[in-house]
Design a protein around this motif. Structure first.
Motif, short mmCIF file in Angstrom:
data_model
loop_
_atom_site.label_atom_id
_atom_site.label_comp_id
_atom_site.label_asym_id
_atom_site.label_seq_id
_atom_site.Cartn_x
_atom_site.Cartn_y
_atom_site.Cartn_z
N ARG A 94 84.16 -51.89 -48.68
CA ARG A 94 85.46 -51.22 -48.69
C ARG A 94 85.76 -50.81 -50.12
O ARG A 94 85.81 -51.65 -51.02
CB ARG A 94 86.54 -52.16 -48.20
N LEU A 95 85.98 -49.53 -50.31
CA LEU A 95 86.26 -49.00 -51.64
C LEU A 95 87.66 -48.38 -51.65
O LEU A 95 88.11 -47.82 -50.64
CB LEU A 95 85.22 -47.95 -52.02
N GLU A 96 88.30 -48.46 -52.78
CA GLU A 96 89.62 -47.87 -52.93
C GLU A 96 89.45 -46.36 -53.19
O GLU A 96 88.85 -45.96 -54.19
CB GLU A 96 90.33 -48.53 -54.10
N PRO A 97 89.95 -45.51 -52.31
CA PRO A 97 89.67 -44.08 -52.42
C PRO A 97 90.25 -43.42 -53.66
O PRO A 97 89.70 -42.43 -54.14
CB PRO A 97 90.27 -43.47 -51.15
N TYR A 98 91.34 -43.95 -54.18
CA TYR A 98 91.93 -43.32 -55.36
C TYR A 98 90.97 -43.37 -56.55
O TYR A 98 90.89 -42.44 -57.34
CB TYR A 98 93.25 -43.99 -55.73
#
Length: 159
Positions: free
Chosen positions: A95-99
């Motif tokens: 899970r990666l933070e899209p920002y």
């Protein structure tokens, strides 16, 4: 509704039906050759021909089994998720933070590249089973999706 929803699967140049016909064809040719060897008196060659057909069947079966592996890339309002599922069903999820996410296409040589997605020190290689041209297309889709995510009204409140 996700901005990106990709499923990346390895390419197989021969489908199962044609693989079956290939094995039957090779077996038929070997059967005719084996009869000739039997008539000439060189019968010890026949078991090796049978082993060759069995090894061809085993190799194609292993190839199709490895083709069950896939990668899923999904970008929604909350996160960029990369799921890697092995041919045995083992799953790894990132899970990666899209920002903060960034898609990187690294050129290894004139005809080879590597695609990865990185966010806050975590880097995930994506699309290893794809051709270099397909990785370039996936890179463009991910870059476009991340740009649209950053411009969407629901995420502008986060910043």
């Amino acid at each position: 509704m996700p901005l990106i929803d990709l499923t990346l699967r390895p390419n197989r140049s021969l489908d199962r039906r044609h693989a079956r016909w290939l094995i039957i064809g090779v077996g038929g040719v070997f059967l005719l050759g084996g009869l000739r060897f039997l008539v000439v008196g060189a019968w010890p060659v026949i078991p090796f021909m049978v082993i060759d057909v069995a090894l061809l069947w085993w190799a194609l079966r292993a190839s199709y089994r490895s083709g069950r592996a896939y990668e899923a890339v999904r970008l929604d309002e909350v996160s960029l998720t990369v799921r890697k599922v092995s041919h045995m069903g083992r799953e790894r999820r990132f899970r990666l933070e899209p920002y903060w996410a960034k898609a990187q296409l690294e050129r290894l040589s004139t005809d080879e590249n590597r695609l990865s997605v990185a966010s806050r020190g975590v880097s995930v290689t994506v699309g290893q089973c794809l051709s270099p041209a397909e990785r370039e297309a996936v890179h463009a889709v991910i870059v476009d999706g991340l740009a649209r995510w950053r411009q969407s009204p629901s995420t502008s409140l986060i910043v």
